[in-house]
Design an enzyme around this catalytic site. Structure first.
Site, PDB file in Angstrom:
ATOM      1  N   GLY A  34      -7.367 -18.479   7.614  1.00  0.00           N
ATOM      2  CA  GLY A  34      -7.384 -18.160   8.949  1.00  0.00           C
ATOM      3  C   GLY A  34      -6.199 -18.715   9.678  1.00  0.00           C
ATOM      4  O   GLY A  34      -5.249 -19.259   9.055  1.00  0.00           O
ATOM      5  N   GLY A 100     -16.006 -17.322   9.368  1.00  0.00           N
ATOM      6  CA  GLY A 100     -15.978 -16.008   8.589  1.00  0.00           C
ATOM      7  C   GLY A 100     -15.758 -14.805   9.519  1.00  0.00           C
ATOM      8  O   GLY A 100     -15.666 -13.836   9.332  1.00  0.00           O
ATOM      9  N   GLU A 108     -15.038 -19.210   0.833  1.00  0.00           N
ATOM     10  CA  GLU A 108     -14.811 -20.441   1.637  1.00  0.00           C
ATOM     11  C   GLU A 108     -16.039 -21.295   1.339  1.00  0.00           C
ATOM     12  O   GLU A 108     -15.916 -22.650   1.077  1.00  0.00           O
ATOM     13  CB  GLU A 108     -14.922 -20.153   3.242  1.00  0.00           C
ATOM     14  CG  GLU A 108     -13.461 -19.497   3.775  1.00  0.00           C
ATOM     15  CD  GLU A 108     -13.425 -19.118   5.206  1.00  0.00           C
ATOM     16  OE1 GLU A 108     -12.552 -18.954   5.630  1.00  0.00           O
ATOM     17  OE2 GLU A 108     -14.540 -19.030   5.537  1.00  0.00           O
TER      18      GLU A 108
END
Length: 224
Positions: A34, A100, A108
């Site tokens: 991310g 997510g 993850e």
């Protein structure tokens, strides 16, 4: 006033202090996926040669780590990781999270499960009183899409296919809007038991151990 990007950088820098504490020639660091995790990866570059390597939760993160000269190991070859560092789309005071948004939730969750401590890094906007404003992502086996969607609708959710997205595992993502999340661990267990669901983006049965939340006044630390 600090921008959101500056706050994310502040959180990433705070996590690097944890790496400094554990760094050594045999140490392996787990790394998430991310925008905030990307900033952590960029900072982790200075530890190349000071740690053994890393385990990435996505192909995207693996490529970024490798570009900085950091060794990326297969999780199957790793027995111990002191820390896993990742962001969150939402986190509450119990350190339960929704993750997510980047579609890497399954890997993850797997990598985080191996680490001794999960360190969540985020800006203060991600801290919520109750999870659920952010749609809950689910990784789903493609042939089960319609059946899973019906089960989620029966739970009060509105599942939407993430168009054009395929996970690193070759599956699809359903983003579920409108779910009432009053008991995150119970809902996580229930959704994960729907046939065809690989995993859902609730991280509450095993949440974060430490949250480093960047604010206009510095880092706010929450821990179990």
């Amino acid at each position: 006033m600090l921008t959101q990007q500056q706050l994310k950088q502040q959180a990433a820098d705070a996590a690097l202090e944890f790496v400094e504490q554990v760094a050594g020639p045999d140490v392996i660091i787990g790394v998430g996926t991310g925008s905030t995790a990307d900033l952590f990866i960029d900072g982790l570059a200075r530890f190349a040669g000071r740690i053994r390597g890393t385990v990435a939760s996505s192909e995207r993160s693996a490529q970024r780590l490798a570009s900085h000269g950091l060794l990326v190991l297969d999780l199957n070859d790793v027995q111990y990781m002191p820390i896993y560092v990742d962001g969150a789309d939402e986190i509450d005071a119990n350190l339960h999270m929704i993750k997510g948004g980047g579609g890497a939730l399954t890997r993850e969750k797997i990598v985080a499960s191996v680490a001794e401590r999960f360190i969540c890094i985020a800006d203060e906007s991600k801290l919520v009183d109750r999870l659920g404003a952010f749609p809950l992502p689910l990784e789903v086996i493609p042939m089960a899409r319609a059946a899973v969607a019906r089960s989620l609708a029966a739970l009060g959710g509105e599942p939407r296919l993430r168009e054009g997205f395929v996970t690193d595992n070759g599956n699809i993502i359903l983003d579920v809007h409108g779910l009432s999340i009053n008991d995150a661990p119970a809902l996580e267990a229930r959704v994960n038991n729907i046939p065809g669901v690989v995993t859902c983006g609730l991280f509450s049965l095993a949440g974060a151990d430490v949250a480093l939340l960047a604010t206009q006044n510095g880092i706010r630390r929450l821990s179990r």
